[in-house]
Design a protein around this motif. Structure first.
Motif, PDB file in Angstrom:
ATOM      1  N   LEU A 103      29.314   6.991 -15.523  1.00 22.78           N
ATOM      2  CA  LEU A 103      28.207   7.552 -14.752  1.00 22.78           C
ATOM      3  C   LEU A 103      26.863   7.271 -15.420  1.00 22.78           C
ATOM      4  CD1 LEU A 103      27.473   9.156 -12.225  1.00 22.78           C
ATOM      5  CD2 LEU A 103      27.587  11.243 -13.608  1.00 22.78           C
ATOM      6  N   GLN A 107      23.769   5.138 -13.850  1.00 22.66           N
ATOM      7  CA  GLN A 107      22.403   5.663 -13.782  1.00 22.66           C
ATOM      8  C   GLN A 107      21.439   4.728 -14.526  1.00 22.66           C
ATOM      9  OE1 GLN A 107      21.574   8.565 -12.108  1.00 22.66           O
ATOM     10  NE2 GLN A 107      19.423   7.996 -12.444  1.00 22.66           N
ATOM     11  N   ASP A 114      21.216   3.229  -4.560  1.00 22.80           N
ATOM     12  CA  ASP A 114      22.608   3.006  -4.184  1.00 22.80           C
ATOM     13  C   ASP A 114      23.057   1.634  -4.687  1.00 22.80           C
ATOM     14  OD1 ASP A 114      22.588   5.389  -2.925  1.00 22.80           O
ATOM     15  OD2 ASP A 114      22.800   4.601  -0.880  1.00 22.80           O
ATOM     16  N   ARG A 129      27.470   4.232  -6.192  1.00 23.09           N
ATOM     17  CA  ARG A 129      26.702   5.372  -5.702  1.00 23.09           C
ATOM     18  C   ARG A 129      26.301   5.121  -4.254  1.00 23.09           C
ATOM     19  NH1 ARG A 129      23.229   8.900  -8.327  1.00 23.09           N
ATOM     20  NH2 ARG A 129      22.734   7.487 -10.045  1.00 23.09           N
ATOM     21  N   ASP A 132      24.402  10.873  -2.679  1.00 21.53           N
ATOM     22  CA  ASP A 132      24.868  11.784  -3.734  1.00 21.53           C
ATOM     23  C   ASP A 132      26.329  11.539  -4.091  1.00 21.53           C
ATOM     24  OD1 ASP A 132      22.457  13.012  -3.942  1.00 21.53           O
ATOM     25  OD2 ASP A 132      22.925  14.599  -2.484  1.00 21.53           O
ATOM     26  N   ILE A 134      29.487   9.603  -5.594  1.00 21.40           N
ATOM     27  CA  ILE A 134      29.872   8.601  -6.593  1.00 21.40           C
ATOM     28  C   ILE A 134      31.350   8.305  -6.393  1.00 21.40           C
ATOM     29  CG2 ILE A 134      30.035   8.075  -9.059  1.00 21.40           C
ATOM     30  CD1 ILE A 134      27.215   8.675  -8.416  1.00 21.40           C
TER      31      ILE A 134
END
Lengths: 287, 287
Positions: A103, A107, A114, A129, A132, A134
């Motif tokens: 994750l 990020q 996305d 992504r 919201d 994942i």
């Protein structure tokens, strides 16, 4: 409210930490040893805290300010609740949360956009992504999954090496090179395979790409098969809406040119490292 | 000169012995427990001797006649010199020799004829006789070899099961059946894969063939891929001159219809069992 925001990236190769102020301005960075939270939670806790301490020292902040700090830890093994809880119980910050290493990589690479990150190292995994949401694909380990990973490339190569030794499949400069590494004794290869960990198989991956660049037919065939597996997953993700792909991990740059052109066209370079992704998540969650 | 000739077939599933006279007339047969000569030479020795003792008892021969007997032992692990020597040192016969389990299978299936035996069980291997020359292909173990074996079939299936769970590849009645066996939890599948032995993977093979008979597309795809691997080896062996193929092992009858027609045309039923092959070798060598 927190004054300081900490991002942490911990895994088998080391722990790294960054501390920033409320505006996201980085004040200091620090590193320490490995964090294998599943196999050694105590050592992992120590290394994570050492990395944060080093970051605070670099920022000329006193560790008494931990009480006004919040942290996001991106850790391999975060999906194992017992391991996660053992680490969290020892974090001295006002608030802490543990997320997966994947994750923070997502990020860091794509920010809030996305898209999909494809991780191609010793293992492999796909993290996507969509707003919201994942979603994870692959990454179930060497034996049954991790298609396209260094470990699977190495295992495929050694299978071809034995087939060429048996004169069932053609030999090549690469198969002869590998056979020589095992003293031209297939029994040594078999011994290796009985205990070899994924990293030991993945150690053959650089040679595979090097020999492929020289036109080695077995190297090319092993890579093409693996690329087909990667492309199969990307096709599904693209059909589901992915229109940005960021490739991470040691093998990512080596694979890129083998992917279908329409998939290569979607590749974007990662915006930042996983550690910065952890910091971004800390700022998003706690600021 | 020997009066009695003993054939022994020992492996993980048990030990069997047969005793015959100088004319090759079988006088008695006996069985006992497993002979894993690499991992447990003492127990293996005991079981082998128990099987011979039972054969002598069935033949109403006294064991004092061991001194006038010669034996060929066909044993899994015969290629490990230390294991072989540990067994030979404890054989009470006038002469004894240890050969591989594959060689007695070849002798049993084809007698003195040229040809290939294909062994398709938990593992896989190809043994070819061309006059006095015996050549081996495959059989290097589950991780890197044993293509088409039950273990490799099972591993391929579980890979497809995880791909279908990730919605990268289609699911099917078989993938859903297997997923249910693991509580619909991919993590349970991953746990299984960390310690599963080849026999645990091979346990999925019967289901794969059963579902394929009902048209399950994943089962058919896994079998077709494995059959392609088997056919690749057979093509080479046929090009080298093999014109008789005998298929042995639990999966042999299940695979047969999937092979290319020109390879099926070369298949001959085995003439006799491996144990009889051991006896033939004893008669050939010592009579």
């Amino acid at each position: 409210m927190s004054q300081f925001f900490i991002g942490i990236d911990g895994g088998g190769t080391g722990s790294r930490a960054v501390v920033a102020d409320q505006n996201g301005i980085v004040l200091g960075r620090g590193t320490s040893g490995a964090a294998n939270i599943v196999t050694d939670p105590e050592q992992s806790t120590r290394h994570i805290l050492e990395a944060v301490e080093a970051a605070f020292k670099a920022a000329q902040l006193d560790i008494s300010l931990y009480a006004q700090s919040t942290a996001i830890l991106g850790l391999a093994g975060a999906n194992i609740a017992s391991a996660r809880d053992a680490i969290l119980a020892n974090m001295p910050f006002a608030h802490s949360d543990i997320v997966s290493d994947g994750l923070i990589a997502l990020q860091g690479a794509l920010g809030d956009q996305d898209g999909t990150v494809v991780i191609l190292g010793t293992g492999s995994a796909y993290i996507t992504r969509t707003g919201d949401h994942i979603s994870w694909r692959g990454g179930w380990g060497f034996q049954l999954s991790d298609l396209g990973s260094g470990a699977r490339l190495g295992r495929s190569l050694l299978q071809e090496v034995l087939l060429s030794y048996d004169r069932i499949a053609p030999s090549s400069p690469l198969t002869e090179h590998v056979m020589a590494q095992f003293g031209n004794e297939p029994a040594q290869l078999v011994e290796f395979s009985k205990t070899a960990r994924p990293s030991a198989y993945a150690a053959f991956a650089p040679d595979i790409f090097n020999y492929a660049d020289q036109g080695d037919p077995v190297a090319l065939s092993v890579i093409q098969q693996a690329t087909g597996d990667i492309a199969q997953t990307l096709r599904v993700l693209i059909a589901e809406g992915t229109n940005k792909i960021s490739m991470l991990g040691g093998l990512a740059p080596l694979y890129q040119k083998y992917l279908p052109a329409e998939q290569q066209a979607l590749i974007v370079p990662p915006q930042a490292e996983a550690l910065d992704g952890a910091l971004q998540l800390a700022l998003k969650k706690f600021r």
